[in-house]
Design a protein around this motif. Structure first.
Motif, PDB file in Angstrom:
ATOM      1  N   GLN A  27       0.829  -1.210   0.000  1.00  0.00           N
ATOM      2  CA  GLN A  27       0.000   0.000   0.000  1.00  0.00           C
ATOM      3  C   GLN A  27       0.864   1.261   0.000  1.00  0.00           C
ATOM      4  O   GLN A  27       0.592   2.207  -0.750  1.00  0.00           O
ATOM      5  CB  GLN A  27      -0.929  -0.014   1.220  1.00  0.00           C
ATOM      6  CG  GLN A  27      -1.980   1.085   1.207  1.00  0.00           C
ATOM      7  CD  GLN A  27      -2.978   0.920   0.074  1.00  0.00           C
ATOM      8  OE1 GLN A  27      -3.382  -0.193  -0.253  1.00  0.00           O
ATOM      9  NE2 GLN A  27      -3.357   2.021  -0.547  1.00  0.00           N
ATOM     10  N   TYR A  28       1.923   1.284   0.823  1.00  0.00           N
ATOM     11  CA  TYR A  28       2.828   2.449   0.854  1.00  0.00           C
ATOM     12  C   TYR A  28       3.390   2.701  -0.535  1.00  0.00           C
ATOM     13  O   TYR A  28       3.480   3.840  -0.991  1.00  0.00           O
ATOM     14  CB  TYR A  28       4.025   2.198   1.785  1.00  0.00           C
ATOM     15  CG  TYR A  28       3.706   2.028   3.259  1.00  0.00           C
ATOM     16  CD1 TYR A  28       2.607   2.640   3.839  1.00  0.00           C
ATOM     17  CD2 TYR A  28       4.547   1.265   4.080  1.00  0.00           C
ATOM     18  CE1 TYR A  28       2.343   2.485   5.191  1.00  0.00           C
ATOM     19  CE2 TYR A  28       4.299   1.111   5.428  1.00  0.00           C
ATOM     20  CZ  TYR A  28       3.190   1.720   5.982  1.00  0.00           C
ATOM     21  OH  TYR A  28       2.950   1.562   7.308  1.00  0.00           O
ATOM     22  N   SER A  29       3.779   1.614  -1.213  1.00  0.00           N
ATOM     23  CA  SER A  29       4.420   1.755  -2.521  1.00  0.00           C
ATOM     24  C   SER A  29       3.446   2.330  -3.535  1.00  0.00           C
ATOM     25  O   SER A  29       3.799   3.205  -4.328  1.00  0.00           O
ATOM     26  CB  SER A  29       4.934   0.403  -3.016  1.00  0.00           C
ATOM     27  OG  SER A  29       5.801  -0.155  -2.063  1.00  0.00           O
ATOM     28  N   LYS A  30       2.199   1.838  -3.503  1.00  0.00           N
ATOM     29  CA  LYS A  30       1.194   2.375  -4.433  1.00  0.00           C
ATOM     30  C   LYS A  30       0.954   3.847  -4.152  1.00  0.00           C
ATOM     31  O   LYS A  30       0.879   4.661  -5.066  1.00  0.00           O
ATOM     32  CB  LYS A  30      -0.127   1.622  -4.260  1.00  0.00           C
ATOM     33  CG  LYS A  30      -0.121   0.285  -4.948  1.00  0.00           C
ATOM     34  CD  LYS A  30      -1.491  -0.365  -4.897  1.00  0.00           C
ATOM     35  CE  LYS A  30      -1.405  -1.732  -5.530  1.00  0.00           C
ATOM     36  NZ  LYS A  30      -2.115  -2.761  -4.777  1.00  0.00           N
ATOM     37  N   ASP A  31       0.807   4.191  -2.866  1.00  0.00           N
ATOM     38  CA  ASP A  31       0.456   5.559  -2.495  1.00  0.00           C
ATOM     39  C   ASP A  31       1.576   6.539  -2.841  1.00  0.00           C
ATOM     40  O   ASP A  31       1.328   7.587  -3.423  1.00  0.00           O
ATOM     41  CB  ASP A  31       0.132   5.636  -1.000  1.00  0.00           C
ATOM     42  CG  ASP A  31      -1.131   4.850  -0.653  1.00  0.00           C
ATOM     43  OD1 ASP A  31      -1.879   4.488  -1.589  1.00  0.00           O
ATOM     44  OD2 ASP A  31      -1.368   4.594   0.543  1.00  0.00           O
ATOM     45  N   VAL A  32       2.820   6.174  -2.508  1.00  0.00           N
ATOM     46  CA  VAL A  32       3.907   7.125  -2.769  1.00  0.00           C
ATOM     47  C   VAL A  32       4.133   7.239  -4.279  1.00  0.00           C
ATOM     48  O   VAL A  32       4.453   8.313  -4.796  1.00  0.00           O
ATOM     49  CB  VAL A  32       5.196   6.747  -1.998  1.00  0.00           C
ATOM     50  CG1 VAL A  32       5.913   5.568  -2.615  1.00  0.00           C
ATOM     51  CG2 VAL A  32       6.144   7.941  -1.919  1.00  0.00           C
ATOM     52  N   THR A  33       3.890   6.163  -5.018  1.00  0.00           N
ATOM     53  CA  THR A  33       4.024   6.212  -6.473  1.00  0.00           C
ATOM     54  C   THR A  33       2.977   7.137  -7.082  1.00  0.00           C
ATOM     55  O   THR A  33       3.283   7.951  -7.964  1.00  0.00           O
ATOM     56  CB  THR A  33       3.906   4.806  -7.070  1.00  0.00           C
ATOM     57  OG1 THR A  33       4.919   3.977  -6.507  1.00  0.00           O
ATOM     58  CG2 THR A  33       4.070   4.826  -8.568  1.00  0.00           C
ATOM     59  N   ALA A  34       1.731   7.023  -6.602  1.00  0.00           N
ATOM     60  CA  ALA A  34       0.679   7.912  -7.103  1.00  0.00           C
ATOM     61  C   ALA A  34       1.046   9.364  -6.798  1.00  0.00           C
ATOM     62  O   ALA A  34       0.881  10.257  -7.637  1.00  0.00           O
ATOM     63  CB  ALA A  34      -0.663   7.560  -6.462  1.00  0.00           C
ATOM     64  N   PHE A  35       1.586   9.589  -5.599  1.00  0.00           N
ATOM     65  CA  PHE A  35       2.007  10.946  -5.227  1.00  0.00           C
ATOM     66  C   PHE A  35       3.104  11.452  -6.167  1.00  0.00           C
ATOM     67  O   PHE A  35       3.074  12.602  -6.608  1.00  0.00           O
ATOM     68  CB  PHE A  35       2.494  10.948  -3.771  1.00  0.00           C
ATOM     69  CG  PHE A  35       3.144  12.235  -3.368  1.00  0.00           C
ATOM     70  CD1 PHE A  35       2.380  13.375  -3.137  1.00  0.00           C
ATOM     71  CD2 PHE A  35       4.524  12.327  -3.237  1.00  0.00           C
ATOM     72  CE1 PHE A  35       2.982  14.572  -2.784  1.00  0.00           C
ATOM     73  CE2 PHE A  35       5.136  13.518  -2.889  1.00  0.00           C
ATOM     74  CZ  PHE A  35       4.369  14.647  -2.665  1.00  0.00           C
ATOM     75  N   LEU A  36       4.049  10.585  -6.517  1.00  0.00           N
ATOM     76  CA  LEU A  36       5.137  11.001  -7.410  1.00  0.00           C
ATOM     77  C   LEU A  36       4.621  11.279  -8.813  1.00  0.00           C
ATOM     78  O   LEU A  36       5.133  12.141  -9.519  1.00  0.00           O
ATOM     79  CB  LEU A  36       6.243   9.934  -7.436  1.00  0.00           C
ATOM     80  CG  LEU A  36       6.991   9.763  -6.117  1.00  0.00           C
ATOM     81  CD1 LEU A  36       8.008   8.641  -6.214  1.00  0.00           C
ATOM     82  CD2 LEU A  36       7.672  11.065  -5.706  1.00  0.00           C
TER      83      LEU A  36
END
Ligand code: HEM
Length: 249
Positions: free
Chosen positions: A199-208
């Motif tokens: 989940q962290y990876s998806k969220d930070v990727t969307a943010f980037l």
């Protein structure tokens, strides 16, 4: 060892009606701030744009005030540091490029402002014409997500150089200088989203992705209206042509 292809994900911002999920972007900002910002800057992204994630002006001011930035020269020609304000940019945690490289075994952590676009695959002519409609549009985010979730035990017998970490999704080699940055439970979410590496990876990727392309929604909306207009225009032109060339008396 062969490098692995990125794992394709379903992104909310994919497709002609793609949009950013503000809750996800806020979680991504939290992951970036609490984890990635220790090494990665975002020098082209001003704090004021965080208003687009749903924060009030006061919240953005308070957020910016957590950072220190270089300013000057002052009246005496001296540089000085001060608290950041919304018009400042996400600063680098390192004083300069040499220091950044030195603290990471010689590989400076890249700036994040455009990373989601910079790591996208471009296949050249003629594929790029069709790639407008394929998953290659999201190949940058797919890559970042895969890299973050892709750390694993090296195959038996692999020699890993000192200070390097095995990750078959890294696009330059099968080791990189970044240690596995995320682990389960590391960041606390207050909206009930799972506190997992996935989940962290998806969220930070969307943010980037948002950081690299803040006007994506507007671009897609405009593009769609252009296509509708062209479709109607084509019909009108066709009917005009039939009328002009009709075998009239
Ligand atoms: C490289 C993401 C945290 C140090 C990278 C790259 C990405 C990335 C996308 C580029 C890989 C490429 O060139 O294709 C992230 C994210 C983080 C994070 C999303 C937070 C969740 C960190 C932290 C450190 C770090 C905390 C420092 C301890 C590095 C270094 C590189 C790098 C040194 C260059 C690796 C090389 O070229 O060998 N990171 N990173 N990163 N990161 Fe991070």
């Amino acid at each position: 060892y062969p490098l692995k292809h990125p794992k394709q994900q379903d992104w909310s911002f994919a497709g002609p009606f793609g949009h950013y999920d503000k809750g996800q972007l806020q979680r991504g900002l939290k992951v970036y701030t609490e984890v990635c910002a220790a090494c990665h800057s975002m020098k082209l992204v001003p704090f004021r744009t965080l208003g687009e994630l749903g924060y009030s002006e006061a919240q953005v001011k308070a957020f910016a005030a957590n950072y220190e930035v270089q300013d000057g020269p002052d009246a005496n020609g001296e540089m000085f540091t001060r608290k950041a304000v919304p018009s400042d940019y996400f600063p680098s945690p390192f004083p300069n490029a040499e220091a950044a490289a030195a603290s990471n075994n010689g590989a400076a952590p890249p700036d994040f402002s455009l990373i989601a676009k910079a790591r996208a695959v471009e296949r050249g002519f003629p594929q790029f014409v069709f790639d407008m409609f394929t998953q290659y549009q999201e190949s940058g985010p797919d890559y970042i997500y895969s890299l973050l979730t892709g750390y694993e035990e090296p195959p038996a017998g692999t020699k890993i150089p000192q200070g390097a970490h095995y990750n078959p999704y890294f696009n330059a080699a099968d080791v990189l200088a970044m240690p596995k940055p995320l682990s389960d439970g590391q960041v606390t979410y207050d909206d009930g989203a799972p506190a997992t590496v996935d989940q962290y990876s998806k969220d930070v990727t969307a943010f980037l992705m948002w950081a690299a392309e803040p006007h994506l929604e507007e671009r897609k909306r405009t593009g769609f209206m252009v296509m509708v207009f062209l479709a109607i225009f084509t019909v009108l032109i066709y009917l005009t042509k039939r009328s002009v060339y009709a075998n009239k008396e």
